[in-house]
Design an enzyme around this catalytic site. Structure first.
Site, PDB file in Angstrom:
ATOM      1  N   ARG A   1       0.848  -1.200   0.000  1.00  0.00           N
ATOM      2  CA  ARG A   1       0.000   0.000   0.000  1.00  0.00           C
ATOM      3  C   ARG A   1       0.890   1.260   0.000  1.00  0.00           C
ATOM      4  NH1 ARG A   1      -0.527   4.697   3.507  1.00  0.00           N
ATOM      5  NH2 ARG A   1      -2.652   5.456   3.348  1.00  0.00           N
TER       6      ARG A   1
ATOM      7  N   THR B   1      -1.190  15.370   5.805  1.00  0.00           N
ATOM      8  CA  THR B   1      -1.087  14.205   6.674  1.00  0.00           C
ATOM      9  C   THR B   1      -2.501  13.664   6.913  1.00  0.00           C
ATOM     10  OG1 THR B   1      -0.276  13.365   8.802  1.00  0.00           O
ATOM     11  CG2 THR B   1      -1.120  15.608   8.789  1.00  0.00           C
ATOM     12  N   GLY B   2      -2.569  12.440   7.423  1.00  0.00           N
ATOM     13  CA  GLY B   2      -3.874  11.823   7.635  1.00  0.00           C
ATOM     14  C   GLY B   2      -4.055  10.627   6.714  1.00  0.00           C
TER      15      GLY B   2
HETATM   16  N1  ASP Z   1      -0.698  10.271   5.064  1.00  0.00           N
HETATM   17  C1  ASP Z   1      -0.041   9.084   5.537  1.00  0.00           C
HETATM   18  C2  ASP Z   1      -0.483   7.918   4.707  1.00  0.00           C
HETATM   19  O1  ASP Z   1      -1.644   7.840   4.365  1.00  0.00           O
HETATM   20  C3  ASP Z   1      -0.284   8.772   6.972  1.00  0.00           C
HETATM   21  C4  ASP Z   1      -0.316   9.927   7.943  1.00  0.00           C
HETATM   22  O2  ASP Z   1      -0.024  11.057   7.620  1.00  0.00           O
HETATM   23  O3  ASP Z   1      -0.648   9.712   9.093  1.00  0.00           O
HETATM   24  O4  ASP Z   1       0.326   7.057   4.470  1.00  0.00           O
END
Ligand code: ASP
Length: 324
Positions: A212, A235-236
Site C-alpha cells: 500500500r 497528513t492523515g
Molecule cells: N498520510 C499518511 C499515509 O496515508 C499517513 C499519515 O499522515 O498519518 O500514508
C-alpha cells in the site's frame, strides 16, 4: 415545466460561467526581495525538525536543503513510530517507507514502499537530482539507494515489533483508526531569497496491506510546490488526500487568491462533502505557505497540530478543524 426557451437560457448561462477568459492575463505574484524565511511542518515532532531546518534557513541556505535536513530528525528517531526508523510496520511486519521532495524549479523525486533505508527523503532527493524519473518503487528504489551508497538497515525496533505482534492478536487486516495510527512529517519552507521547497516522509498507516502506498510520496497529493504561488503538504488518511488531489488543489486555490488557511479549508471540505460517512473514522489535514510568507493549516478532525519557525521564533499551533 421548464420551457425549451428557459432551458436554453440556463444552459447558455452555465456555459458562459465555465468559459475560460483567455484574454485575462494570469495573476502575477510580486517578486519578493526579503520575504523572511519560514519553515512549517506537521505535528509536534515538527518542532525539533524545524529547529534543524531553521539552521539552514538562518544561514541564508536553500529551502530544499532546509527541509531535507529537517525531516531527517524524525526519520532517525525511533520514538517517532510513524516515520523512518522505528516506524510501525505493515500487516506482514515489514517497515515500508514513502517519501517525496519538490524544489523551487518544479523538480520532484519520490520513493514508494522502500525498505531498509532510514532516510527515504534523501533517496527521493537523489531520484530527483540523478535520474530522469520522478518515482521509484520497492525493490527498484532500494537498489537505487544501495547504488548511491546508502546502508541497508533493520528499521523494525523491538518496540515497533512488539506493537505489531500485539496488533496481530486482534488484527482484522483493516488499517486501524487514524487516532493511534498516523503521522507523517510534511515540511514546507520559504528561504530568504523567497524560494519554496517541500518534503514529505512517512512509514504510512500502521499495519497497512503490504504494498500500500499513501499520499505522502505522491506529488500533488502529499506535497506540492509551485514557486510562483506557494506550497502545501498533507497528513492523515492518504487515500482521501489522493482522491481530492489535495496539495495540488490547495496551491491552485492560492493562485486564485485564497489565503493558505482558506485553501486548506476548501480542500478539507471537499473530503467532508464527498465522503460524509467517513468523517468519523478518518483524519485529513493540510498546511500551506504562500509566496508572501503567509501560512496556515486546516484539518478534518480535531487534534491536528503544526509547527512553525521564522524570524519571530518558533511555535506549535492547534489547527482549526471541521469536526471533533
Ligand atoms: N498520510 C499518511 C499515509 O496515508 C499517513 C499519515 O499522515 O498519518 O500514508
Amino acid at each position: 415545466m421548464t420551457s425549451r426557451r428557459k432551458f436554453i437560457q440556463q444552459t447558455t448561462a452555465g456555459a458562459a460561467a465555465l468559459t475560460i477568459p483567455f484574454n485575462v492575463p494570469a495573476k502575477t505574484f510580486r517578486p519578493m526581495t526579503d520575504p523572511g524565511a519560514l519553515v512549517l511542518s506537521t505535528w509536534n515532532f515538527g518542532l525539533k525538525a524545524n529547529e534543524e531546518a531553521w539552521k539552514v534557513l538562518k544561514a541564508d541556505g536553500r529551502a530544499l536543503d532546509a527541509v531535507c535536513a529537517g525531516v531527517k530528525i524524525p526519520e532517525a528517531d525511533p520514538k517517532v513510530t510513524s516515520v523512518g526508523y522505528g516506524g510501525l510496520p505493515d500487516r506482514d511486519g515489514r517497515v515500508t517507507l514513502d517519501s517525496c521532495v519538490m524544489d523551487e524549479f518544479g523538480n520532484a523525486g519520490s520513493v514508494c514502499a522502500i525498505e531498509h533505508i532510514m532516510h527515504p527523503s534523501s533517496v527521493a532527493r537523489l531520484v530527483m537530482e540523478k535520474t530522469p524519473h520522478v518515482i521509484l518503487v520497492g525493490e527498484g528504489a532500494l537498489q537505487f539507494a544501495i547504488d548511491q551508497g546508502f546502508k541497508k538497515e533493520n528499521l523494525l525496533t523491538p518496540e515497533s515489533e512488539q506493537a505489531w505482534k500485539n496488533w496481530l492478536k486482534t488484527g482484522d487486516y483493516k488499517p486501524i483508526n487514524w487516532e493511534n495510527n498516523h503521522d507523517t512529517i510534511g515540511m514546507i519552507a520559504i528561504d530568504s531569497k523567497g524560494n519554496l521547497s517541500g518534503c514529505c516522509t512517512t512509514s504510512g498507516l500502521a499495519y497497512k496491506m503490504h504494498g500500500r502506498v499513501g499520499d505522502s510520496p505522491i506529488i500533488g497529493a502529499g506535497l506540492f510546490v509551485d514557486n510562483e504561488v506557494g506550497a502545501a503538504t498533507a497528513t492523515g488518511n492518504g487515500e482521501y488526500v489522493i482522491k481530492v488531489a489535495g496539495t495540488a488543489m490547495i496551491v491552485e486555490l492560492m493562485r486564485q487568491g485564497k489565503s493558505p488557511v482558506e485553501a486548506c479549508h476548501e480542500v478539507v471540505m471537499r473530503v467532508a462533502k464527498k465522503f460524509p460517512d467517513k468523517v468519523k473514522d478518518i483524519q485529513t489535514a493540510f498546511i500551506a505557505i504562500n509566496k508572501h510568507g503567509e501560512y496556515g493549516g486546516y484539518a478534518l478532525r480535531k487534534g491536528f497540530q503544526y509547527a512553525h519557525y521564522n524570524t519571530e521564533g518558533f511555535g506549535l499551533s492547534d489547527s482549526e478543524f471541521f469536526a471533533e
